[in-house]
Design a protein around this motif. Structure first.
Motif, PDB file in Angstrom:
ATOM      1  N   UNK A 196      -1.838  -2.918  -4.388  1.00  0.00           N
ATOM      2  CA  UNK A 196      -2.954  -2.727  -3.454  1.00  0.00           C
ATOM      3  C   UNK A 196      -3.207  -3.996  -2.614  1.00  0.00           C
ATOM      4  N   UNK A 197      -2.231  -4.359  -1.788  1.00  0.00           N
ATOM      5  CA  UNK A 197      -2.331  -5.626  -1.048  1.00  0.00           C
ATOM      6  C   UNK A 197      -3.153  -5.568   0.235  1.00  0.00           C
ATOM      7  N   UNK A 198      -3.482  -4.367   0.716  1.00  0.00           N
ATOM      8  CA  UNK A 198      -4.145  -4.255   2.018  1.00  0.00           C
ATOM      9  C   UNK A 198      -5.484  -5.005   2.080  1.00  0.00           C
ATOM     10  N   UNK A 199      -6.391  -4.827   1.112  1.00  0.00           N
ATOM     11  CA  UNK A 199      -7.682  -5.536   1.210  1.00  0.00           C
ATOM     12  C   UNK A 199      -7.541  -7.051   1.333  1.00  0.00           C
ATOM     13  N   UNK A 200      -6.708  -7.650   0.503  1.00  0.00           N
ATOM     14  CA  UNK A 200      -6.553  -9.107   0.555  1.00  0.00           C
ATOM     15  C   UNK A 200      -5.825  -9.540   1.827  1.00  0.00           C
ATOM     16  N   UNK A 201      -4.891  -8.709   2.298  1.00  0.00           N
ATOM     17  CA  UNK A 201      -4.158  -9.035   3.528  1.00  0.00           C
ATOM     18  C   UNK A 201      -5.084  -8.981   4.737  1.00  0.00           C
ATOM     19  N   UNK A 219       2.577  -3.696   8.956  1.00  0.00           N
ATOM     20  CA  UNK A 219       3.445  -2.757   9.680  1.00  0.00           C
ATOM     21  C   UNK A 219       4.396  -2.044   8.719  1.00  0.00           C
ATOM     22  N   UNK A 220       4.958  -2.785   7.788  1.00  0.00           N
ATOM     23  CA  UNK A 220       5.882  -2.183   6.815  1.00  0.00           C
ATOM     24  C   UNK A 220       5.171  -1.159   5.934  1.00  0.00           C
ATOM     25  N   UNK A 221       3.946  -1.479   5.533  1.00  0.00           N
ATOM     26  CA  UNK A 221       3.205  -0.595   4.622  1.00  0.00           C
ATOM     27  C   UNK A 221       2.661   0.651   5.312  1.00  0.00           C
ATOM     28  N   UNK A 231      -0.596   3.325   2.161  1.00  0.00           N
ATOM     29  CA  UNK A 231      -0.877   2.119   2.940  1.00  0.00           C
ATOM     30  C   UNK A 231      -1.793   2.411   4.109  1.00  0.00           C
ATOM     31  N   UNK A 232      -1.548   3.524   4.800  1.00  0.00           N
ATOM     32  CA  UNK A 232      -2.388   3.897   5.949  1.00  0.00           C
ATOM     33  C   UNK A 232      -3.819   4.189   5.512  1.00  0.00           C
ATOM     34  N   UNK A 233      -3.958   4.933   4.423  1.00  0.00           N
ATOM     35  CA  UNK A 233      -5.295   5.254   3.923  1.00  0.00           C
ATOM     36  C   UNK A 233      -6.047   4.000   3.496  1.00  0.00           C
ATOM     37  N   UNK A 234      -5.309   3.068   2.920  1.00  0.00           N
ATOM     38  CA  UNK A 234      -5.931   1.825   2.473  1.00  0.00           C
ATOM     39  C   UNK A 234      -6.449   1.017   3.660  1.00  0.00           C
ATOM     40  N   UNK A 235      -5.678   0.976   4.742  1.00  0.00           N
ATOM     41  CA  UNK A 235      -6.109   0.222   5.927  1.00  0.00           C
ATOM     42  C   UNK A 235      -7.328   0.870   6.570  1.00  0.00           C
ATOM     43  N   UNK A 236      -7.326   2.192   6.655  1.00  0.00           N
ATOM     44  CA  UNK A 236      -8.447   2.912   7.263  1.00  0.00           C
ATOM     45  C   UNK A 236      -9.726   2.741   6.448  1.00  0.00           C
ATOM     46  N   UNK A 237      -9.590   2.778   5.137  1.00  0.00           N
ATOM     47  CA  UNK A 237     -10.771   2.691   4.271  1.00  0.00           C
ATOM     48  C   UNK A 237     -11.294   1.263   4.131  1.00  0.00           C
TER      49      UNK A 237
END
Length: 212
Positions: A20-25, A47-49, A55-61
């Motif tokens: 789950x790297x999206x929040x920290x990134x 971009x890779x995720x 990955x998309x859902x994590x970025x949106x949320x």
């Protein structure tokens, strides 16, 4: 950023997603300079995720997740901007109905317009493709209203609620049209200077006739 290096290998991406790297990134992306190498690595990872729904859902949320990517698209380095527009394009291509509004909501149009004029070759192509996906209808218009980039952007501008964003987008559109006209003029001037063998044959024949 170790995860960025690991993400260059496709087999590692699913393992990275489990962490789950999206929040920290996104958090790192918000805090560092947009022109930095760290930003470049963060956007490359994002971009890779974006190739994966998780990955998309994590970025949106993630609060401010899409906005962070849009801000890099606007003011990052050339490579960072390329990764940023690539991430948004991948999202929109995967599910236009789901991601179109969240992307538009963050005021992406001015940055995309600028990329179509000043971005790298890849960035310009991706920005134009994303603009087409973001417009009101994804289908080509009639012959009476050609599917030009200017028409697509004008359609998008008409849907922008924020007056400031709309004004900036219109300025960018005007600049884009101006650059396009200048490029077309230079192309015509270059063509006018080119003399083909066919062009040379006429005066050559005339000179032969007059010499007789």
């Amino acid at each position: 950023m170790a995860l960025s290096n690991l993400s260059t290998y496709q087999d590692n991406l699913l393992l990275i997603l489990r962490a789950q790297p999206i929040p920290s990134t996104v958090s790192l992306l918000k805090s560092c300079k947009k022109s930095s190498k760290t930003t470049e690595r963060c956007t490359a990872l994002i971009e890779s995720l974006m190739c994966y729904e998780e990955g998309r859902n994590s970025l949106i949320s993630e609060d401010g997740g899409v906005l962070a990517v849009v801000e890099v698209l606007e003011s990052g380095s050339a490579q960072s901007r390329e990764h940023a527009v690539g991430a948004l394009l991948t999202m929109c291509q995967s599910d236009r109905a789901k991601y179109r509004e969240p992307i538009l909501r963050e005021g992406v149009i001015p940055g995309l317009l600028e990329l179509t004029v000043q971005g790298t070759v890849k960035s310009r192509t991706k920005a134009q493709t994303l603009l087409r996906l973001l417009r009101d209808t994804p289908y080509p218009r009639s012959e009476l209203e050609p599917d030009t980039l200017e028409n697509i952007v004008s359609n998008l501008i008409s849907q922008i609620d924020c007056e400031e964003q709309s004004g900036k987008a219109k300025e960018m559109l005007a600049e884009m049209v101006q650059v396009s006209m200048e490029q077309s003029l230079r192309h015509l001037q270059q063509r006018a200077l080119v003399c083909t063998p066919a062009d040379l044959s006429v005066p050559s024949c005339v000179s032969k006739i007059t010499s007789k």
